[in-house]
Write a protein that holds these residues in place. Structure first.
Motif, PDB file in Angstrom:
ATOM      1  N   ASP A 159     -38.441   0.389  -5.128  1.00  0.00           N
ATOM      2  CA  ASP A 159     -37.268  -0.164  -4.457  1.00  0.00           C
ATOM      3  C   ASP A 159     -36.056   0.146  -5.324  1.00  0.00           C
ATOM      4  OD1 ASP A 159     -38.701  -1.247  -2.347  1.00  0.00           O
ATOM      5  OD2 ASP A 159     -38.923  -3.210  -3.301  1.00  0.00           O
ATOM      6  N   LEU A 160     -35.040   0.750  -4.737  1.00  0.00           N
ATOM      7  CA  LEU A 160     -33.835   1.102  -5.493  1.00  0.00           C
ATOM      8  C   LEU A 160     -32.646   0.333  -4.939  1.00  0.00           C
ATOM      9  CD1 LEU A 160     -32.273   2.696  -7.592  1.00  0.00           C
ATOM     10  CD2 LEU A 160     -32.198   4.645  -5.991  1.00  0.00           C
ATOM     11  N   TRP A 161     -32.047  -0.471  -5.826  1.00  0.00           N
ATOM     12  CA  TRP A 161     -30.875  -1.269  -5.460  1.00  0.00           C
ATOM     13  C   TRP A 161     -29.640  -0.687  -6.147  1.00  0.00           C
ATOM     14  CZ3 TRP A 161     -31.634  -5.971  -2.656  1.00  0.00           C
ATOM     15  CH2 TRP A 161     -32.978  -6.364  -2.523  1.00  0.00           C
ATOM     16  N   THR A 174     -25.648   4.981  -8.708  1.00  0.00           N
ATOM     17  CA  THR A 174     -26.928   5.195  -8.052  1.00  0.00           C
ATOM     18  C   THR A 174     -27.255   6.681  -7.957  1.00  0.00           C
ATOM     19  OG1 THR A 174     -26.679   3.133  -6.806  1.00  0.00           O
ATOM     20  CG2 THR A 174     -28.230   4.736  -5.940  1.00  0.00           C
ATOM     21  N   THR A 175     -26.238   7.529  -7.852  1.00  0.00           N
ATOM     22  CA  THR A 175     -26.478   8.978  -7.844  1.00  0.00           C
ATOM     23  C   THR A 175     -27.235   9.394  -9.100  1.00  0.00           C
ATOM     24  OG1 THR A 175     -24.493   9.440  -6.531  1.00  0.00           O
ATOM     25  CG2 THR A 175     -25.390  11.258  -7.830  1.00  0.00           C
ATOM     26  N   GLN A 176     -26.850   8.860 -10.240  1.00  0.00           N
ATOM     27  CA  GLN A 176     -27.518   9.210 -11.494  1.00  0.00           C
ATOM     28  C   GLN A 176     -28.991   8.795 -11.457  1.00  0.00           C
ATOM     29  OE1 GLN A 176     -26.402  11.019 -14.304  1.00  0.00           O
ATOM     30  NE2 GLN A 176     -28.621  10.951 -14.620  1.00  0.00           N
ATOM     31  N   THR A 177     -29.289   7.623 -10.898  1.00  0.00           N
ATOM     32  CA  THR A 177     -30.677   7.177 -10.814  1.00  0.00           C
ATOM     33  C   THR A 177     -31.494   8.099  -9.916  1.00  0.00           C
ATOM     34  OG1 THR A 177     -30.008   4.880 -11.191  1.00  0.00           O
ATOM     35  CG2 THR A 177     -32.174   5.239 -10.199  1.00  0.00           C
ATOM     36  N   LEU A 178     -30.896   8.589  -8.836  1.00  0.00           N
ATOM     37  CA  LEU A 178     -31.590   9.531  -7.968  1.00  0.00           C
ATOM     38  C   LEU A 178     -31.897  10.834  -8.704  1.00  0.00           C
ATOM     39  CD1 LEU A 178     -29.625   9.000  -4.626  1.00  0.00           C
ATOM     40  CD2 LEU A 178     -31.896   8.118  -5.213  1.00  0.00           C
ATOM     41  N   MET A 179     -30.961  11.307  -9.516  1.00  0.00           N
ATOM     42  CA  MET A 179     -31.239  12.501 -10.315  1.00  0.00           C
ATOM     43  C   MET A 179     -32.368  12.231 -11.299  1.00  0.00           C
ATOM     44  SD  MET A 179     -27.566  14.417 -11.015  1.00  0.00           S
ATOM     45  CE  MET A 179     -26.722  13.014 -11.762  1.00  0.00           C
ATOM     46  N   ASP A 180     -32.365  11.049 -11.899  1.00  0.00           N
ATOM     47  CA  ASP A 180     -33.437  10.698 -12.841  1.00  0.00           C
ATOM     48  C   ASP A 180     -34.799  10.680 -12.150  1.00  0.00           C
ATOM     49  OD1 ASP A 180     -31.496  10.417 -14.784  1.00  0.00           O
ATOM     50  OD2 ASP A 180     -31.422   8.216 -14.658  1.00  0.00           O
TER      51      ASP A 180
END
Length: 525
Positions: free
Chosen positions: A35-37, A51-57
């Motif tokens: 789950d990504l918040w 959140t863009t950075q978390t998607l790249m991670d």
């Protein structure tokens, strides 16, 4: 506030080892579901960029673990297009409200004179229902939608979800920009060179590489999840309208067939003069000869949305739209209602189908008045169902339907309903609503071996009878590489070439699943 903690997205492992879609057509083993918040605090644009950075991670994690990665939207797809045996990331929590776009960020060449009113930037996890509600507060509305408001915008786009807007088209017709995460250290803003929308300043604000390329955009528009993680979408909206919905049984005769093949409505009498906004037909194969077809039309109303209550009260000429999201709504398609029936009557018979049509899709004594979001308000599924859907050029509409009726007589009975929706085509490279004026044919029924066999027979017969067609990416189909060549031709090569241009090989491997490999859309193709 907790400082940096509040500005950091929350990625929560659920430790699930399997996932099942909403229509219960398959169960997929997975490695992990997250789950990504978005961050809890901060300006919306800053939260979005974090959140863009978390998607790249996450892409980097999938590459290091040598596994697949897919975004999970509403889970409505009956096909395994969104499936992976690797990592699923739940995007439904990534639903920052829509961003209006300031006039200074709109390219001067963008043609709409009300540019800042028209354009909205949407984070991927927003559902169609959420968008209806948010836009209504701003006096705006979506140009079209499917019957299922529980879908996420990005997920619905990626499989080609449509409505029956004969001149408005589907979701792919009003998405004009895409923010896509295409690697562990790369994300892009993508739009058409022939249709510039925003300035480079907008892409810079996202920290994204700015790309204007018609071929890349058209390929990524309907991506089947294969072009990376769509984080944001730029859409064009309409002023808020009320719609008048009518439903009436009409003969399936020469005049009706001519309308279905031409969309020239002058030869039949519809509830209102002129061209409807929405045109849909439901066909019961077991009484079509006696009772004809059920014709569903929507017209844009001249009633101001602010006067809706006055015009629906006490004999105002309309019934108000039903928006009870837990039950039956007037915008339900056959698939939604059949799920409820098949739970209690798994082996549907022709007699049951007759009762079903008469009770669930009767003529409307009074037209229904509401916004698109009120008329098409279904957000739940109601049981295990089976559905396949094909698009054909509009001039093949009755030839295709007559073939279905003949196959049902010779090889049926099919325990379900046929329907046709008519919609403007889109330019997506692997868009299945491909023809300038498209007839979408839907076969909705009970989930059974007999239904699957009938779907296979229909697919073979369409090819044998030389009926040009393409299949709905979110419905059931069995397409081989040879089928893709037959049905899509050089568009397959163009789509694969664009994918290679946008994603490097390690990232293509991450976003290739068994569904794509079965059609020859593999990472190294």
């Amino acid at each position: 506030m907790n400082g940096d903690t509040d500005l950091k997205p929350k990625l929560v492992p659920t430790n699930q080892t399997s996932w099942q879609n909403a229509h219960v057509t398959y169960n997929q083993p997975i490695r992990q579901l997250y789950d990504l918040w978005n961050p809890a605090q901060g300006e919306n644009f800053d939260r979005y960029n974090a959140t863009t950075q978390t998607l790249m991670d996450l892409i980097g994690q999938a590459q290091s673990q040598n596994c697949g990665l897919r975004a999970l939207g509403g889970g409505w797809s009956l096909s395994p297009a969104p499936a992976t045996d690797g990592i699923l990331v739940n995007t439904k929590l990534m639903n920052i409200p829509v961003f209006p776009i300031g006039a200074e960020l709109v390219d001067p060449a963008y043609s709409d004179p009300e540019r800042e009113k028209t354009l909205r930037f949407v984070q991927c996890g927003n559902s169609i229902l959420e968008l209806h509600r948010q836009l209504r507060e701003q006096g705006r509305g979506l140009k079209s939608c499917g019957a299922s408001n529980g879908q996420s915008l990005a997920g619905a786009l990626s499989t080609g979800t449509h409505g029956a807007g004969i001149d408005a088209g589907s979701i792919a017709n009003y998405v004009v920009g895409l923010h896509i995460v295409v690697g562990p250290s790369r994300h892009v803003w993508l739009e058409r060179a022939s249709y510039p929308v925003v300035t480079k300043d907008f892409a810079d604000a996202l920290g994204a590489e700015w790309i204007r390329d018609d071929n890349l955009f058209n390929a990524a528009l309907i991506s089947i999840g294969g072009f990376g993680l769509i984080h944001g979408l730029m859409i064009e909206t309409d002023p808020l309208f009320l719609y008048e919905m009518y439903r009436k049984r009409m003969p399936y005769d020469t005049a009706m067939k001519d309308v279905m093949n031409t969309l020239d409505f002058s030869k039949i009498t519809l509830p209102k003069p002129g061209r409807p906004y929405h045109f849909q037909i439901l066909i019961n194969a077991y009484d079509v000869d006696q009772k004809g077809v059920s014709v569903n039309t929507l017209y844009r109303s001249t009633i101001d949305p602010k006067d809706e209550a006055k015009n629906t009260a006490n004999g105002g000429g309309f019934d108000p739209a039903v928006t009870d999201l837990s039950g039956r709504t007037q915008g339900d398609d056959a698939l939604a209602v059949l799920g409820k029936v098949t739970q209690t009557i798994p082996g549907l018979t022709p007699a049951t189908i007759n009762v079903f049509m008469n009770t669930e899709f009767p003529d409307l004594n009074k037209p229904v008045l509401g916004t698109l979001g009120e008329i098409f308000s279904n957000t739940t599924t109601r049981g295990r169902t089976a559905s396949t859907s094909m698009a054909v050029p509009v001039d093949y509409a009755t030839r295709a339907l007559d073939l279905l009726l003949a196959l049902n007589k010779s090889n049926g009975p099919f325990a379900g309903i046929f329907s046709q929706r008519f919609v403007k085509g889109n330019p997506a490279t692997l868009g299945w609503i491909h023809y300038p004026s498209t007839c979408v044919i839907e076969l909705d029924g009970a989930y059974s071996n007999d239904s699957m066999a009938f779907f296979d027979l229909v697919a073979k017969s369409f090819i044998d009878q030389s009926i040009p067609h393409r299949f709905h990416w979110g419905k059931m189909s069995k397409l081989t590489p040879a089928d893709m060549t037959t049905l899509y031709g050089d568009d397959v090569k163009q789509w694969l070439a664009a994918r290679k241009q946008l994603l490097d090989l390690p990232t293509r491997k991450v976003f290739t699943n068994a569904f794509m490999e079965g059609m020859g859309l593999s990472a190294d193709a």
